[in-house]
Design a protein around this motif. Structure first.
Motif, mmCIF file in Angstrom:
data_model
loop_
_atom_site.group_PDB
_atom_site.id
_atom_site.type_symbol
_atom_site.label_atom_id
_atom_site.label_comp_id
_atom_site.label_asym_id
_atom_site.label_seq_id
_atom_site.Cartn_x
_atom_site.Cartn_y
_atom_site.Cartn_z
ATOM 1 N N MET A 1 -4.040 23.206 -20.302
ATOM 2 C CA MET A 1 -4.104 22.574 -18.546
ATOM 3 C C MET A 1 -2.792 22.710 -17.973
ATOM 4 S SD MET A 1 -7.868 22.652 -17.846
ATOM 5 C CE MET A 1 -8.087 21.765 -19.694
ATOM 6 N N SER A 2 -2.474 22.533 -16.679
ATOM 7 C CA SER A 2 -1.317 22.356 -16.009
ATOM 8 C C SER A 2 -2.056 21.723 -14.694
ATOM 9 C CB SER A 2 -0.767 22.863 -15.692
ATOM 10 O OG SER A 2 -0.294 23.601 -15.461
ATOM 11 N N TRP A 3 -1.785 20.676 -14.402
ATOM 12 C CA TRP A 3 -2.022 20.582 -12.811
ATOM 13 C C TRP A 3 -1.118 19.885 -11.949
ATOM 14 C CZ3 TRP A 3 -7.641 20.424 -13.739
ATOM 15 C CH2 TRP A 3 -7.315 20.860 -14.523
ATOM 16 N N PRO A 4 -0.952 21.079 -10.459
ATOM 17 C CA PRO A 4 -0.245 20.719 -9.197
ATOM 18 C C PRO A 4 0.134 19.412 -8.835
ATOM 19 C CG PRO A 4 -2.331 22.059 -8.573
ATOM 20 C CD PRO A 4 -2.809 21.754 -10.531
ATOM 21 N N ILE A 5 1.093 19.571 -8.694
ATOM 22 C CA ILE A 5 2.074 18.777 -8.498
ATOM 23 C C ILE A 5 2.020 19.273 -6.350
ATOM 24 C CG2 ILE A 5 3.763 16.831 -7.911
ATOM 25 C CD1 ILE A 5 4.386 17.105 -10.514
ATOM 26 N N THR A 6 0.989 18.517 -5.583
ATOM 27 C CA THR A 6 1.028 19.109 -4.512
ATOM 28 C C THR A 6 1.766 18.183 -3.377
ATOM 29 O OG1 THR A 6 -1.224 17.901 -4.104
ATOM 30 C CG2 THR A 6 -1.186 20.145 -4.779
ATOM 31 N N GLY A 7 1.935 17.074 -3.551
ATOM 32 C CA GLY A 7 2.621 16.000 -2.020
ATOM 33 C C GLY A 7 3.434 15.091 -3.096
ATOM 34 N N ILE A 8 4.733 14.846 -2.468
ATOM 35 C CA ILE A 8 5.386 13.455 -2.990
ATOM 36 C C ILE A 8 5.942 12.126 -2.204
ATOM 37 C CG2 ILE A 8 6.434 14.701 -5.203
ATOM 38 C CD1 ILE A 8 9.107 15.207 -3.698
ATOM 39 N N GLY A 9 5.510 11.730 -2.189
ATOM 40 C CA GLY A 9 6.852 10.426 -1.681
ATOM 41 C C GLY A 9 7.908 9.389 -2.072
ATOM 42 N N ALA A 10 8.498 8.718 -1.742
ATOM 43 C CA ALA A 10 9.540 7.941 -3.023
ATOM 44 C C ALA A 10 9.929 7.102 -1.749
ATOM 45 C CB ALA A 10 10.234 8.951 -3.141
ATOM 46 N N LEU A 11 10.566 5.798 -2.303
ATOM 47 C CA LEU A 11 11.584 4.686 -1.621
ATOM 48 C C LEU A 11 12.938 3.595 -3.028
ATOM 49 C CD1 LEU A 11 10.098 2.320 0.599
ATOM 50 C CD2 LEU A 11 8.719 4.199 -0.377
ATOM 51 N N HIS A 161 -8.558 15.530 -6.385
ATOM 52 C CA HIS A 161 -6.922 15.294 -6.258
ATOM 53 C C HIS A 161 -7.136 13.446 -6.879
ATOM 54 C CE1 HIS A 161 -7.065 18.383 -2.878
ATOM 55 N NE2 HIS A 161 -7.885 17.631 -3.426
ATOM 56 N N VAL A 162 -6.075 13.289 -7.652
ATOM 57 C CA VAL A 162 -5.966 12.080 -8.084
ATOM 58 C C VAL A 162 -4.403 11.430 -6.990
ATOM 59 C CG1 VAL A 162 -5.225 10.574 -9.731
ATOM 60 C CG2 VAL A 162 -7.619 11.811 -9.759
ATOM 61 N N GLY A 206 7.360 5.202 -5.657
ATOM 62 C CA GLY A 206 7.313 6.686 -5.531
ATOM 63 C C GLY A 206 5.500 6.816 -5.490
ATOM 64 N N ALA A 207 4.880 7.809 -5.417
ATOM 65 C CA ALA A 207 3.743 8.842 -4.983
ATOM 66 C C ALA A 207 3.900 10.155 -5.252
ATOM 67 C CB ALA A 207 3.131 8.435 -4.350
ATOM 68 N N ILE A 208 2.739 10.440 -6.348
ATOM 69 C CA ILE A 208 2.414 11.824 -6.439
ATOM 70 C C ILE A 208 0.988 11.542 -6.034
ATOM 71 C CG2 ILE A 208 4.487 12.548 -8.098
ATOM 72 C CD1 ILE A 208 3.187 12.977 -10.179
ATOM 73 N N VAL A 209 1.006 13.585 -5.107
ATOM 74 C CA VAL A 209 -0.976 14.370 -5.263
ATOM 75 C C VAL A 209 -0.793 14.927 -6.975
ATOM 76 C CG1 VAL A 209 -2.576 15.263 -3.945
ATOM 77 C CG2 VAL A 209 -0.503 13.567 -3.490
ATOM 78 N N LEU A 210 -1.726 14.336 -7.517
ATOM 79 C CA LEU A 210 -2.603 16.176 -7.917
ATOM 80 C C LEU A 210 -3.339 16.162 -8.189
ATOM 81 C CD1 LEU A 210 -0.031 13.891 -10.284
ATOM 82 C CD2 LEU A 210 -1.729 14.485 -11.959
ATOM 83 N N SER A 211 -3.498 17.898 -7.618
ATOM 84 C CA SER A 211 -4.518 18.368 -7.675
ATOM 85 C C SER A 211 -5.515 19.567 -8.620
ATOM 86 C CB SER A 211 -4.272 19.296 -6.437
ATOM 87 O OG SER A 211 -4.407 18.708 -5.418
ATOM 88 N N ARG A 212 -6.548 19.663 -8.737
ATOM 89 C CA ARG A 212 -7.190 20.796 -9.057
ATOM 90 C C ARG A 212 -6.232 21.773 -9.380
ATOM 91 N NH1 ARG A 212 -10.816 19.570 -13.238
ATOM 92 N NH2 ARG A 212 -11.847 21.630 -12.542
ATOM 93 N N HIS A 217 -2.407 23.881 0.008
ATOM 94 C CA HIS A 217 -1.691 23.353 -0.460
ATOM 95 C C HIS A 217 -0.740 24.368 0.846
ATOM 96 C CE1 HIS A 217 -3.602 19.949 -1.819
ATOM 97 N NE2 HIS A 217 -4.442 20.567 -2.401
ATOM 98 N N ARG A 218 -0.021 23.394 1.058
ATOM 99 C CA ARG A 218 1.542 23.587 1.602
ATOM 100 C C ARG A 218 3.138 24.440 0.405
ATOM 101 N NH1 ARG A 218 6.192 21.175 3.711
ATOM 102 N NH2 ARG A 218 5.706 19.378 2.650
ATOM 103 N N ARG A 219 2.913 23.437 -0.081
ATOM 104 C CA ARG A 219 3.717 23.184 -1.498
ATOM 105 C C ARG A 219 3.240 22.838 -2.741
ATOM 106 N NH1 ARG A 219 10.236 21.200 -1.163
ATOM 107 N NH2 ARG A 219 10.608 21.654 -3.061
ATOM 108 N N ILE A 220 3.787 23.001 -3.492
ATOM 109 C CA ILE A 220 3.731 22.999 -4.968
ATOM 110 C C ILE A 220 5.151 22.883 -5.881
ATOM 111 C CG2 ILE A 220 2.564 23.584 -7.453
ATOM 112 C CD1 ILE A 220 0.440 23.785 -5.332
ATOM 113 N N TYR A 221 5.212 21.048 -6.263
ATOM 114 C CA TYR A 221 6.483 21.059 -6.505
ATOM 115 C C TYR A 221 6.734 21.336 -8.081
ATOM 116 C CZ TYR A 221 7.164 18.601 -1.837
ATOM 117 O OH TYR A 221 6.368 18.362 -0.886
ATOM 118 N N GLY A 222 5.306 21.555 -8.740
ATOM 119 C CA GLY A 222 5.276 22.287 -9.953
ATOM 120 C C GLY A 222 4.523 21.353 -10.915
ATOM 121 N N ARG A 223 4.057 21.699 -12.047
ATOM 122 C CA ARG A 223 2.602 20.992 -13.088
ATOM 123 C C ARG A 223 2.987 20.126 -13.853
ATOM 124 N NH1 ARG A 223 -0.868 25.596 -10.996
ATOM 125 N NH2 ARG A 223 -2.056 24.950 -12.677
#
Lengths: 378, 320
Positions: A1-11, A161-162, A206-212, A217-223
Motif C-alpha cells: 500500500m502507499s499513501w498520497p501526499i496531497t499538501g506540503i508546507g515548509a519554511l 487524512h493525517v 515542514g508539514a505534509i498532508v497524507l490522505s487515504r 485533491h488539486r495535486r498529488i505530490y507523491g506517495r
C-alpha cells in the motif's frame, strides 16, 4: 500500500515556502548568518542557520517554534484543500527541542510562558481547532518517526487524512553545549568532506498532508510507501552502523523495493565526522553492488541541522526533485571522503535526473533511526 | 498484523513513592511515602551522570520487563530486536535546560559540563532504557502534555498492530524538582515512574504470558464529556470505575458525568503526575482486575484547551 501526499508546507532560513526553499537549495544558497537571537559574547561560534523573524536584532522572543509549526501546517492544510478547520484531522509533530527555547527565556529572563506550551497541542487547538494532536520528541529523526505512525494510522483505517509535521527553533542549551565541546567552531557545515568539523544548528518547519485517497485533491505530490524505524540501543550519542543499516533494510522490505530500484537518497548528512562516516558505510552495506545506482544528496550544508524538522524537509525536497527532475547539491564540499566516493553524490551544483523512488534518511541522538520510501506519481 | 489485533497488558512495573507492589496502586501509597531509590532497584553501576527522570524510568523499565517475563534476574532473553520503548514525559530535562542557560549567562559556554549534553535531549530516558536493556525496536518519546501517558499507550498499541514490534515497554515518568514545580505551579511532582508492557494477545498466548488487562479502544476529543461519550460508544456497559484527568482546564468535572460510576483520582501525596498519569491509570486498572473487579474502566487525561485522551480498559477475560 502507499499513501498520497496531497499538501506540503515548509519554511527554513533560506525560504518561506516549499518553492522558495527548493529554489534556494538548487541554487546552493546557504542560510548561515551571524547570530540573531543569541548573545555572541557567550559562544565561540558566531553563526547559525536561524530564521530571520525576530522583531529586533539580538533580542529573542518566546514561541517561535510554535509559529514555525503553525505556518507550515497552515500551508500544507490549505494546499490539500483542508482549510483552517482541522478538528477531525490528526496532527503528528516530530520535534527535537519542542518549545524548550521558550522555557529558557522564561527561566532566565522572566518571559511569559506556561508549562502547557512546551508541546504544540494547545496552539494547534487555538489556531485550527485540532484536538487529536501529538508532539513526539524524537531528536533528529522525529518527523520521520511521526511519518511512520501516520502511515500506520492510514493503513488501519483510523483516519482519512493525517498531517505530519516537524518543527524546531534553536535552544541556547543545545547550541551552547555543542559550542562548548567543539574545539573550534566548524565555520561551515560540510557533509562528507574530509575536513568536516561538526554540525551547525538550523531552524525550520515542514508539514505534509497524507490522505487515504487521491480523489478531490488539486495535486498529488507523491506517495509514501513505507517508513522503517528502530533504535541502535548502542550508545548515548554515537550512531551504530548495524542499526542504521537495519533501518534502511526495514524500510526497503516494508516498501517492497530493492536497492537497485532506488533513484535518489536524501542522506541525513549532518557534517559530524562520525555521522557521515557511519551513514555512508551503512548505505554501502545495504546497497552493495547497487551503491552507484541512486543519486545521493543532503540539504544540511544550506539549511543547517534543523533537528526534528530535518526529515520532513528532506521528504518535501525529494517530492520536488521528483516533479522537477532537479536534484539539489551538497555544498561546501571541497574534498569528498574516500568512503563517499562509493556513492553517486550530487555536489557543488544541482543535477538532473528522473526520480521515481526516493529514500529519506533520518538519524537521531540516542540511536533513533527512521528511513522513509516515497514514490513519484506519473 | 491484523488491524483488529487485540492488545493486552502483560507486565506492570511501578517505581512510585510508597508503592511496594502493584497491589498498592488500588489501596494507595503508604502515607509516609519514601522517595524511590533507583540505586537500590538497579544497583549503582551506570547511574552516574544520569538525571533523576532517567533513573526513575530505568527502575520502572526493569520492573516491567521482569513482570512480563522478558527479563529474569540473570539477564535478558534474546528478544531485543523486536521490543520497542515508548516513554511519556514532559519535564524530564527541564532542570538540566534551565541550569545550563544559567551557567551560560554567568560563565559563557566554557562553564558548561559535557555531562549535561545527553541529558539536555528530551529523548534521553527512552534511549537509555533501550541501551541498558538492549531493546532495538521502535523508540518513541511522547511529550504531549497531560494526555501523554494515554497517548503513549495508544501509539504503542498502534505500532504493535502494524507489526513493528512483538512487545513494547511503555514508561510514564516525571521527576520532582524546584524548577519543575515553579513551571507547573504545583507543590510537588510525583517523582516516580511506572512501566506497562503491551503486546498482541496472540503473542502473549503463544509465550504463556500472564495477561493483566486488554485495551478496549482509544479516543481523542476536545473535552472530557465528549471523550467519555466516545468511550461509551466503544463499550455499551456502564464502567466499573473511571480514572479522572488531573486538570480539566479551569472547570471542575460536571457532577452528572458518568453518574454513579466510582471516580478514581490519583492520591494527593503524589502531587502532579503530568505525562505519567495515563500509564499509572492503566497500571492501577490492572491492579483492580487482579483484585477481582470486573471493570471495564475508563481512563481519561488531558486538558479542555488542548485535547482529552480516553482509554477503555477491559478485564483479561472480558469477552468483548
Amino acid at each position: 500500500m502507499s499513501w498520497p501526499i496531497t499538501g506540503i508546507g515548509a519554511l527554513a532560513s533560506i525560504g518561506r515556502d516549499p518553492d522558495e526553499l527548493f529554489e534556494s537549495l538548487c541554487g546552493g544558497r546557504s542560510g548561515l548568518a551571524p547570530l540573531r537571537g543569541f548573545d555572541s559574547a557567550k559562544f565561540k561560534a558566531g553563526h547559525l542557520f536561524e530564521i530571520d523573524d525576530r522583531p529586533a536584532p539580538g533580542a529573542d522572543v518566546p514561541g517561535r517554534a510554535t509559529r514555525f509549526l503553525l505556518d507550515a501546517v497552515g500551508q500544507a492544510a490549505r494546499d490539500a484543500g483542508l482549510g483552517e478547520d482541522l478538528s477531525d484531522v490528526p496532527v503528528l509533530i516530530g520535534t527535537g527541542l519542542r518549545e524548550l527555547r521558550s522555557l529558557e527565556l522564561w527561566w532566565r529572563d522572566g518571559a511569559e510562558f506556561a508549562a502547557e506550551r512546551m508541546h504544540f497541542g494547545t496552539a494547534l487547538r487555538e489556531r485550527f481547532g485540532a484536538v487529536n494532536t501529538h508532539t513526539f520528541s524524537n531528536a533528529c529523526s522525529a518527523s520521520l518517526y511521526a511519518l511512520a505512525l501516520a502511515v500506520d494510522q492510514l493503513e488501519s483505517g483510523a483516519a482519512e487524512h493525517v498531517i505530519v509535521a516537524g518543527a524546531d527553533s534553536i535552544t541556547e542549551s543545545m547550541f551552547g553545549l555543542t559550542d562548548a565541546f567543539q574545539l573550534q567552531p566548524p565555520g561551515r557545515l560540510r557533509p562528507f568532506d574530509v575536513n568536516r568539523k561538526g554540525t551547525i544548528l538550523g531552524e525550520g518547519a515542514g508539514a505534509i498532508v497524507l490522505s487515504r485517497g487521491a480523489d478531490g485533491h488539486r495535486r498529488i505530490y507523491g506517495r509514501v510507501r513505507s517508513v522503517g524505524v528502530n533504535c541502535d540501543a548502542y550508545h548515548t550519542t554515537a550512531p551504530d552502523r548495524a542499526g542504521v543499516a537495519a533501518a534502511i533494510r526495514q524500510a526497503h522490505e516494508r516498501a517492497g523495493v530493492k536497492p537497485g530500484n532506488v533513484d535518489l537518497v536524501m542522506l541525513h548528512g549532518t557534517g559530524t565526522p562520525l555521522n557521515d562516516e557511519v551513514e555512508v558505510r551503512a548505505m554501502c552495506d545495504v546497497f552493495g553492488e547497487h551503491a552507484k545506482v541512486p543519486l545521493v544528496t543532503a540539504i544540511k550544508s544550506m539549511t543547517g541541522h534543523t533537528a526534528g524538522s530535518a526529515g520532513v524537509l528532506s521528504v518535501i525536497t525529494a517530492l520536488q526533485a521528483m516533479s522537477t527532475g532537479r536534484i539539489p547539491p551538497v555544498t561546501e564540499l571541497d574534498e569528498p571522503t574516500e568512503e563517499v566516493r562509493a556513492l553517486r553524490l550530487v555536489h557543488t551544483t544541482a543535477a538532473t535526473g528522473h526520480i521515481d523512488v526516493a529514500q529519506i534518511n533520518g538519524f537521531g541522538f540516542g540511536g533513533l533511526n527512521a528511513v522513509a520510501i516515497v514514490e513519484a506519481v506519473r | 498484523m491484523s488491524e483488529f489485533a487485540q492488545i493486552v497488558v502483560s507486565g506492570v512495573g511501578p517505581a512510585l513513592p510508597g508503592v511496594a507492589g502493584a497491589g498498592d496502586l488500588v489501596t494507595g501509597p503508604a502515607p509516609s511515602a519514601e522517595p524511590v531509590d533507583p540505586a537500590v532497584l538497579l544497583g549503582k553501576k551506570g547511574l552516574k551522570y544520569k538525571d533523576r527522570a532517567t533513573r526513575l524510568g530505568l527502575s520502572a523499565a526493569l520492573a516491567g520487563l521482569r513482570d512480563a517475563g522478558l527479563r529474569d534476574e540473570d539477564g535478558p532473553p534474546a528478544v531485543g530486536d523486536r521490543v520497542g520503548v515508548v516513554v511519556a514525559c514532559n519535564y524530564g530535562n527541564v532542570e538540566t535546560i534551565c541550569r545550563v542557560v544559567t551557567t551560560i549567562a554567568a560563565e559563557t559556554t566554557r562553564g558548561t559540563s559535557p555531562m549535561d549534553s545527553p541529558n539536555a535531549s528530551s529523548n534521553i530516558i527512552a534511549s537509555e532504557i533501550a541501551i541498558r536493556f538492549g531493546l532495538r525496536g521502535p523508540n518513541l518519546t511522547v511529550c504531549n502534555g497531560d494526555a501523554s501517558g494515554l497517548d503513549a499507550l495508544h501509539w504503542a498499541a498502534s505500532m504493535l498492530r502494524a507489526g513493528r514490534a512483538e512487545q513494547i515497554l511503555v514508561v510514564g515518568v516525571e521527576p520532582d524538582h524546584e524548577t519543575v514545580r515553579k513551571l507547573v505551579g504545583a507543590d510537588r511532582i510525583v517523582d516516580g515512574a511506572v512501566a506497562v508492557v503491551l503486546e498482541r494477545a496472540e503473542t502473549a498466548r503463544a509465550r504463556g504470558a500472564r495477561v493483566g488487562a486488554r485495551l478496549g479502544g482509544y479516543a481523542r476529543a476536545g473535552g472530557v464529556e465528549e471523550c467519555a461519550r466516545r468511550l461509551g460508544c466503544l463499550s455499551p456497559d456502564t464502567p466499573g470505575g473511571w480514572y479522572v484527568p488531573e486538570v480539566v482546564g479551569d472547570t471542575e468535572l460536571p457532577a452528572g458525568l458518568l453518574a454513579g460510576v466510582p471516580r478514581h483520582a490519583m492520591p494527593d501525596v503524589w502531587g502532579s503526575l503530568s505525562g505519567a498519569l495515563g500509564v499509572v491509570q492503566c497500571a492501577a486498572a490492572v491492579a483492580r482486575f487482579d483484585a477481582g473487579e470486573a471493570g471495564p474502566f475508563y481512563a481519561l487525561a488531558g486538558r479542555e484547551d488542548d485535547g482529552v485522551a480516553g482509554l477503555l480498559l477491559l478485564a483479561p477475560g472480558d469477552p468483548r
